[in-house]
Design a protein around this motif. Structure first.
Motif, short mmCIF file in Angstrom:
data_model
loop_
_atom_site.label_atom_id
_atom_site.label_comp_id
_atom_site.label_asym_id
_atom_site.label_seq_id
_atom_site.Cartn_x
_atom_site.Cartn_y
_atom_site.Cartn_z
N LEU A 59 0.82 -1.21 0.00
CA LEU A 59 0.00 0.00 0.00
C LEU A 59 0.86 1.26 0.00
CD1 LEU A 59 -2.86 -1.08 2.41
CD2 LEU A 59 -3.00 -0.77 -0.07
N LEU A 60 1.94 1.27 0.77
CA LEU A 60 2.83 2.44 0.78
C LEU A 60 3.50 2.64 -0.59
CD1 LEU A 60 4.42 2.03 4.32
CD2 LEU A 60 2.79 3.79 3.59
N ALA A 61 3.93 1.56 -1.20
CA ALA A 61 4.53 1.65 -2.53
C ALA A 61 3.50 2.11 -3.55
CB ALA A 61 5.14 0.31 -2.93
N ALA A 62 2.27 1.60 -3.46
CA ALA A 62 1.22 2.01 -4.38
C ALA A 62 0.88 3.49 -4.21
CB ALA A 62 -0.03 1.14 -4.17
N MET A 63 0.83 3.94 -2.96
CA MET A 63 0.57 5.36 -2.71
C MET A 63 1.67 6.24 -3.30
SD MET A 63 -0.91 5.31 1.23
CE MET A 63 0.18 6.63 1.63
N THR A 64 2.90 5.81 -3.14
CA THR A 64 4.03 6.59 -3.66
C THR A 64 3.99 6.63 -5.18
OG1 THR A 64 5.35 5.95 -1.74
CG2 THR A 64 6.54 6.81 -3.65
N MET B 264 12.12 5.61 -7.75
CA MET B 264 10.97 4.91 -8.32
C MET B 264 11.25 3.46 -8.69
SD MET B 264 7.85 5.63 -8.44
CE MET B 264 7.52 7.35 -8.61
N PRO B 265 12.43 3.10 -9.19
CA PRO B 265 12.66 1.67 -9.47
C PRO B 265 12.51 0.80 -8.22
CG PRO B 265 14.24 2.98 -10.68
CD PRO B 265 13.52 3.94 -9.76
N VAL B 266 12.99 1.28 -7.08
CA VAL B 266 12.85 0.52 -5.83
C VAL B 266 11.37 0.41 -5.46
CG1 VAL B 266 13.38 0.50 -3.36
CG2 VAL B 266 15.14 1.16 -5.01
N ILE B 267 10.64 1.49 -5.60
CA ILE B 267 9.21 1.50 -5.29
C ILE B 267 8.48 0.50 -6.18
CG2 ILE B 267 7.10 2.92 -5.39
CD1 ILE B 267 8.97 3.60 -3.02
N VAL B 268 8.81 0.49 -7.45
CA VAL B 268 8.15 -0.42 -8.40
C VAL B 268 8.46 -1.88 -8.05
CG1 VAL B 268 8.06 -1.15 -10.82
CG2 VAL B 268 7.92 1.27 -10.24
N VAL B 269 9.71 -2.18 -7.72
CA VAL B 269 10.07 -3.55 -7.33
C VAL B 269 9.29 -3.96 -6.09
CG1 VAL B 269 11.94 -5.00 -6.43
CG2 VAL B 269 12.34 -3.57 -8.44
#
Length: 150
Positions: free
Chosen positions: A17-22, A61-66
């Motif tokens: 959820l945190l990654a999706a929000m970001t 963003m690459p880390v967030i996407v992973v």
């Protein structure tokens, strides 16, 4: 339901959820706010703002996407260890549509990153990719909510 303990699932879901929000927040900001500034600011100022945002986004963003996709896959497998059973429930069918939309987002993200690295990104392509991703994100959010009523 889950191959994970409730505590592990909670952690995985929270990271998701945190990654999706970001990720979604950046896209929504770019589409709804940044695009509207183009009419009010000079081309030079807009290019500097966009360049700064893109440079910063490329750092994290690459880390967030992973994290987003890895945790999404873990939750998918927790709900459906046997993927062939997904079409048997409304929850599973809605999740299948979410997976397709998430796949489109991933293709757009990889395409955008590749075009930037190759210095081939054009403003029209940038805008089209953002609109596609924005639309998919809206769909994913609506489906995520609908899944709990299915």
């Amino acid at each position: 339901m889950s191959a994970f303990s409730n505590e592990h699932y909670f952690i995985i879901q929270t990271i998701h959820l945190l990654a999706a929000m970001t990720f979604g927040g950046v896209v929504i900001f770019e589409v709804l706010i940044l695009e509207s500034l183009q009419k009010r600011l000079s081309k030079e100022v807009m290019m500097e703002i966009e360049s700064g945002i893109i440079r910063r986004a490329r750092q994290f963003m690459p880390v967030i996407v992973v994290l987003l996709y890895a945790t999404g896959i873990l939750m998918l497998r927790a709900h459906f260890p046997d993927l062939s059973t997904m079409p048997e429930s409304s929850f599973g069918r809605l999740l299948m549509v979410k997976v397709v939309l998430a796949g489109i987002v991933l293709v757009c993200f990889v395409s955008a990153m590749t075009l930037h690295v190759m210095d081939q990104m054009k403003p029209a392509i940038f805008k089209a990719i953002h609109l596609i991703v924005f639309t998919c994100i809206l769909g994913i959010v609506v489906l995520a909510k609908a899944m709990f009523y299915a």
